[in-house]
Design an enzyme around this catalytic site. Structure first.
Site, PDB file in Angstrom:
ATOM      1  CB  ALA A 105      -9.051 -12.085  11.264  1.00  0.00           C
ATOM      2  CG  HIS A 163      -5.939  -3.017   6.641  1.00  0.00           C
ATOM      3  ND1 HIS A 163      -5.078  -4.069   6.813  1.00  0.00           N
ATOM      4  CD2 HIS A 163      -5.460  -2.041   7.467  1.00  0.00           C
ATOM      5  CE1 HIS A 163      -4.127  -3.765   7.664  1.00  0.00           C
ATOM      6  NE2 HIS A 163      -4.350  -2.528   8.082  1.00  0.00           N
ATOM      7  CB  VAL A 213      -3.865 -14.454   9.685  1.00  0.00           C
ATOM      8  CG1 VAL A 213      -4.996 -13.502  10.032  1.00  0.00           C
ATOM      9  CG2 VAL A 213      -3.455 -14.296   8.226  1.00  0.00           C
ATOM     10  CD1 TRP A 256      -2.791  -1.510   0.584  1.00  0.00           C
ATOM     11  CD2 TRP A 256      -1.775  -2.066   2.486  1.00  0.00           C
ATOM     12  NE1 TRP A 256      -3.419  -2.627   1.065  1.00  0.00           N
ATOM     13  CE2 TRP A 256      -2.814  -2.997   2.248  1.00  0.00           C
ATOM     14  CE3 TRP A 256      -1.002  -2.218   3.633  1.00  0.00           C
ATOM     15  CZ2 TRP A 256      -3.091  -4.053   3.094  1.00  0.00           C
ATOM     16  CZ3 TRP A 256      -1.282  -3.275   4.491  1.00  0.00           C
ATOM     17  CH2 TRP A 256      -2.306  -4.177   4.217  1.00  0.00           C
ATOM     18  NE  ARG A 312      -5.821  -1.420   0.641  1.00  0.00           N
ATOM     19  CZ  ARG A 312      -6.057  -2.739   0.569  1.00  0.00           C
ATOM     20  NH1 ARG A 312      -5.841  -3.375  -0.571  1.00  0.00           N
ATOM     21  NH2 ARG A 312      -6.497  -3.383   1.629  1.00  0.00           N
ATOM     22  CD  GLN A 334     -10.538  -4.771   4.168  1.00  0.00           C
ATOM     23  OE1 GLN A 334     -10.207  -4.192   5.204  1.00  0.00           O
ATOM     24  NE2 GLN A 334      -9.644  -5.272   3.319  1.00  0.00           N
TER      25      GLN A 334
END
Length: 342
Positions: free
Chosen positions: A310, A184, A267, A164, A210, A224
Site C-alpha cells: 500500500a 487519510h 504496513v 492527527w 486533519r 490524497q
C-alpha cells in the site's frame, strides 16, 4: 360634376376597408421609430392618403358626402390610435440612449477557465496508475473510527493517533463519538478488501481532513491518493518497481527515487519514498509499505497465501514539486493571479 381622381380610382369607388387593411399590415411591419414615422406621413400626414381622401369628400353628391365623411374620419381615428400604440411599443422595446449598443465595437472576449492545479495533478496521477492496470475507486469522507483507526491497527490508546488532531462529528453512540472526517484515504483498504477477492489493484483518490495548524507545507485539508495491491506472491520488489515507474512518469526518467525505512501502523515493513530534486536535495514524496499480515488476517485473507503493498501520495505536495510552488496555502487562497498561471 365629375369626381376627383385618386390614382387610377375615383373617390366614389375607393374601398376604405381595403385601405385600412393595407395600412395596418404596413404598420405592423414597421420595426423601428423611423419606419413608423414614415408610415404616418404616408397615411396621416398633410399629403397622406387618408388626408387626401378627406379633402376629396367635397366633390361627392350631398346624399353620399355625410356617410363617406363619417367612414373616412373613423378610418383616420383608427389609424391614428394604431400608430400611437405601435410607437409606444417600439419605444418601450428600444434601449435607453445610455444603454445603446454600438455594433461597431469589437465584442468583449469570453474569459475561459481551466481546471484547478490540484485537479490537474490528481488526473495525471490517476492516468499514471491506470496505465499500470489500477482501477480508481472512491470512499466516504465522513468515516467511522473503526475504519479510520481501529481496523488499521491504530487503537484508541495508540501513540500514532497523536499524528492527527481529528475533526469528530457530533454523533454519539454508546457514550462515544465514533464518527469523524477521515484523516487519510486508507480506510478504503479495509472497505475494499471486505467486498473483493484478490487480485486487487486499486487507487483511492479523495479529500482528507486533519485539525492542525497550517503553514507553508501543511493544511487542515489535503488531497490524497491511496494505493493497494494484494495477490499471491506480491513482494517489496513489486512495490519498489511500481513507485519508481510512477516517479518517472510524473517527474521525468532521470529523477531518482529513494526508499528508506519508516513507520506506519498498517504496513510492515514501511518505507518513506523520497526523490532527488534538481538542486540535489532529497525531498519526501510519499509513504508506503507491505500490507500488515494482521490486517489481511482480520479481513479473512490467509497471510501465508496472500501479500500486498500500500502507499499514500499527497497530491498537494506532488503539485508543489511539479510546479515549483513553495507554499501549499496558495492552492486554496482562490487568488486569480495565482490560478491563471496554470
Amino acid at each position: 360634376m365629375e369626381e376627383r381622381l385618386y390614382g387610377d380610382h375615383t373617390m366614389a369607388d375607393i374601398d376604405l376597408a381595403a385601405v385600412e387593411r393595407r395600412a395596418l399590415d404596413e404598420l405592423a411591419a414597421a420595426c423601428d421609430a423611423a419606419a413608423a414615422a414614415a408610415w404616418r406621413a404616408r397615411y396621416l400626414g398633410k399629403k397622406g392618403e387618408v388626408t387626401q381622401l378627406l379633402r376629396g369628400l367635397g366633390v361627392l353628391p350631398a346624399d353620399r358626402r355625410k356617410q363617406a365623411g363619417q367612414t373616412a374620419n373613423r378610418l383616420r381615428a383608427l389609424l391614428q390610435e394604431a400608430f400611437d400604440r405601435r410607437r409606444a411599443l417600439l419605444e418601450a422595446s428600444s434601449p435607453a440612449p445610455s444603454a445603446a449598443i454600438d455594433v461597431t465595437l469589437p465584442a468583449r472576449p469570453h474569459r475561459q477557465g481551466h481546471l484547478h492545479p490540484i485537479t490537474l495533478t490528481l488526473r495525471e496521477i490517476e492516468r499514471a496508475f491506470r496505465d499500470m492496470g489500477f482501477a480508481v475507486v472512491e470512499g466516504p469522507q465522513v468515516e467511522w473510527d473503526e475504519y479510520n483507526f481501529e481496523r488499521l491497527r491504530i487503537p484508541a490508546d495508540h501513540p500514532a493517533r497523536d499524528m492527527w488532531d481529528t475533526l469528530w462529528i457530533d454523533y454519539e453512540r454508546d457514550g462515544r463519538y465514533p464518527m469523524l472526517l477521515r484523516t487519510h484515504t486508507s480506510p478504503m483498504q479495509i472497505r475494499y478488501i471486505e467486498r473483493h477477492r484478490p487480485p486487487i489493484r486499486v487507487i483511492v483518490p479523495g479529500t482528507c481532513y486533519r485539525y492542525e495548524a497550517t503553514d507553508a507545507t501543511h493544511e487542515w485539508m489535503l488531497t490524497q491518493v491511496e494505493g493497494l495491491v494484494i495477490d499471491e506472491g506480491i513482494s517489496f520488489a513489486h512495490l519498489k518497481g511500481t513507485l519508481e515507474a510512477f516517479v518517472h512518469r510524473l517527474f521525468g526518467p532521470d529523477v531518482e527515487a529513494r526508499f528508506r525505512c519508516d513507520y506506519f501502523p498498517f504496513v510492515e515493513p514501511g518505507a518513506e519514498v523520497a526523490i532527488r530534486w534538481r538542486d540535489g536535495r532529497w525531498i519526501e514524496l510519499l509513504g508506503a509499505g507491505m500490507v500488515h499480515p494482521e490486517i489481511l488476517a482480520a479481513t479473512g485473507y490467509d497471510p501465508a497465501r496472500y501479500t500486498g503493498f500500500a502507499f499514500g501520495i499527497g497530491v498537494e505536495r506532488t503539485a508543489m514539486l511539479r510546479y515549483g510552488i513553495d507554499d501549499i496555502r496558495y492552492f486554496y487562497d482562490n487568488a486569480l493571479g495565482f490560478l491563471e498561471q496554470f
